[in-house]
Write an enzyme that holds these catalytic residues in place. Sequence first.
Site, PDB file in Angstrom:
ATOM      1  N   HIS A 272      10.827 -25.917   1.278  1.00  0.00           N
ATOM      2  CA  HIS A 272      10.222 -27.062   0.599  1.00  0.00           C
ATOM      3  C   HIS A 272       9.052 -26.613  -0.273  1.00  0.00           C
ATOM      4  O   HIS A 272       8.179 -27.400  -0.608  1.00  0.00           O
ATOM      5  CB  HIS A 272       9.769 -28.091   1.639  1.00  0.00           C
ATOM      6  CG  HIS A 272      10.915 -28.578   2.473  1.00  0.00           C
ATOM      7  ND1 HIS A 272      11.641 -29.698   2.162  1.00  0.00           N
ATOM      8  CD2 HIS A 272      11.500 -28.037   3.573  1.00  0.00           C
ATOM      9  CE1 HIS A 272      12.611 -29.849   3.056  1.00  0.00           C
ATOM     10  NE2 HIS A 272      12.547 -28.845   3.918  1.00  0.00           N
TER      11      HIS A 272
ATOM     12  N   LYS B 156     -13.535   0.051  -3.410  1.00  0.00           N
ATOM     13  CA  LYS B 156     -14.356   0.389  -2.238  1.00  0.00           C
ATOM     14  C   LYS B 156     -15.628   1.092  -2.683  1.00  0.00           C
ATOM     15  O   LYS B 156     -16.731   0.776  -2.230  1.00  0.00           O
ATOM     16  CB  LYS B 156     -13.580   1.344  -1.329  1.00  0.00           C
ATOM     17  CG  LYS B 156     -12.890   0.708  -0.159  1.00  0.00           C
ATOM     18  CD  LYS B 156     -12.480   1.806   0.813  1.00  0.00           C
ATOM     19  CE  LYS B 156     -11.573   1.290   1.888  1.00  0.00           C
ATOM     20  NZ  LYS B 156     -11.062   2.331   2.765  1.00  0.00           N
TER      21      LYS B 156
ATOM     22  N   GLU C  84       0.823  -1.217   0.000  1.00  0.00           N
ATOM     23  CA  GLU C  84       0.000   0.000   0.000  1.00  0.00           C
ATOM     24  C   GLU C  84       0.855   1.264   0.000  1.00  0.00           C
ATOM     25  O   GLU C  84       0.445   2.291  -0.525  1.00  0.00           O
ATOM     26  CB  GLU C  84      -0.947   0.014   1.214  1.00  0.00           C
ATOM     27  CG  GLU C  84      -2.206  -0.798   0.966  1.00  0.00           C
ATOM     28  CD  GLU C  84      -3.335  -0.535   1.957  1.00  0.00           C
ATOM     29  OE1 GLU C  84      -3.172   0.267   2.890  1.00  0.00           O
ATOM     30  OE2 GLU C  84      -4.392  -1.153   1.791  1.00  0.00           O
TER      31      GLU C  84
HETATM   32  O1  PA5 Z   1      -3.184   1.053   5.939  1.00  0.00           O
HETATM   33  C1  PA5 Z   1      -4.286   1.485   5.701  1.00  0.00           C
HETATM   34  O2  PA5 Z   1      -4.534   2.706   5.702  1.00  0.00           O
HETATM   35  C2  PA5 Z   1      -5.440   0.548   5.421  1.00  0.00           C
HETATM   36  O3  PA5 Z   1      -5.016  -0.758   5.302  1.00  0.00           O
HETATM   37  C3  PA5 Z   1      -6.474   0.639   6.532  1.00  0.00           C
HETATM   38  O4  PA5 Z   1      -5.886   0.294   7.750  1.00  0.00           O
HETATM   39  C4  PA5 Z   1      -7.670  -0.287   6.257  1.00  0.00           C
HETATM   40  O5  PA5 Z   1      -8.233   0.028   5.019  1.00  0.00           O
HETATM   41  C5  PA5 Z   1      -8.701  -0.149   7.350  1.00  0.00           C
HETATM   42  O6  PA5 Z   1      -9.084   1.184   7.466  1.00  0.00           O
HETATM   43  P1  PA5 Z   1      -9.799   1.732   8.757  1.00  0.00           P
HETATM   44  O7  PA5 Z   1      -8.852   1.655   9.889  1.00  0.00           O
HETATM   45  O8  PA5 Z   1     -10.186   3.118   8.424  1.00  0.00           O
HETATM   46  O9  PA5 Z   1     -10.993   0.851   8.997  1.00  0.00           O
END
Ligand code: PA5
Length: 462
Positions: free
Chosen positions: A323, A436, A294
Amino acid sequence: MIKLNYSAVDEILIGQENGLNLKEEFAAYKDSIAQIITGLNQRKDKPGQWLQWMNLGYNEETLWYVKEYAAMIKGRFENILVLGIGGSALGGIAVTEALLKPYWNLLSEEQRDGLPRIFFLDNIDPDSMTGLLDMLDLSKTLVNVITKSGDTAETMSQFMIVKDRLEKELGDTYRYNIVATTDKRTGILRQISEQEGYKTFVVPDDVGGRFSVFSAVGLLPFALVGIDVDSIVNGIKDMDLALKNTDIHNNIAAQNALIHYLMDTQKGKNLSVMMPYSSRLKYVSDWYVQLWAESLGKNKNKNGEDVNVGPTPIKALGATDQHSQIQLYNEGPNDKVINFIRVEEFDNTLEIPKIFEYTGIGYLGGKSINQLINAEADSTKVALEDYNRPTVTISLPKVDAYNVAQLLYMLEVQTAIIGELYNINTFNQPGVEQAKNYTYALMGRAGYEDSAQTLQNKMADV
Ligand code: PA5
């Protein structure tokens, strides 16, 4: 302190085609690395820079509140159930798996020193959710719902189901079985928490999900199951101090960031494997995968140019994946940098008995499993060298709160530095939004009607 050994990425060991001249590269990048480290430390307190995670080791107030709450409710609950996804779950899973006694949830209450079991519901599979919720006695469960935005569909749908069941079972007092970790001011979970009177903790401003493990997102569940949060914070602080060093020769996060950057941009090796030789660190790889994917997978750089960068992170486990994946790593495309994590001292020593001496496995007798796992890490590294494949080794003196915190914090800083080298925004995730929005549209969320129409047209075409 944890250590980094990078000799096996040098061209001296793996040849010019695949290796780097590290002496020259460290000299060439000395100034820009120093500028990056200085810049990150200078910008960390500025709103909107998303660098507040660099201050989490110094947040005495949160540490105090978390410990106070954990002490206050000690003995009241048999289970902790964490609801969250992505950055709101992966750090918690990685650290609890590393630091709690193995098979924690299967131990008796006495073996757990009266501390609760802990479960993370980090997906929305109806079968596994039903299974978990049917198994837990919700009246004896403290539910920690974690979402920074406060409206993530997966987390909030889990929460709605759990809240409904809790309320039906416990009536009005259900609220004492819920603790919410969310933004200080905004978001639907904050609003609900205030209306319903839940105990809350804060995901601080300018701390993104994947950098939030050392905020209340992680510290609260850790304290609730008796993990030494003071040692965690000391580990972060000591590592933060070490990584403030602007000299690349003395900064392991900068070294590993530069190595990965150069391997990608100069040698075409854009896959980064995280391979701990420790089952307890298995989920550190899952956390690392999200952190890198990300943070570093971006289509534009900071100048708005199309770049489509990002090393692909891969998880592996030593010795298990010897393995499974090592055949590919040795003989497949030479496109990976492999990060070994090596544990110097395990909590237990497990001797292999001297039996079957008359057979071909007799040589194992009298040795220990400890020797075997580290011998396998060493031999796999050397075998990869023979195939001219680059590896780095991160050594942990022990798997304990102090060292695990150092490891995770080092990897966070490494991510921030390599993001600067790529000249990208490490802290956003625009590529997550499209799917999303389509999900919101499919599920009928108000305001997403146009997306719903677009989606229906596209699905009709398929
Ligand atoms: O790293 C990030 O920003 C994302 O992986 C969020 O943690 C994830 O989408 C969950 O978001 P939230 O904490 O708003 O529910």
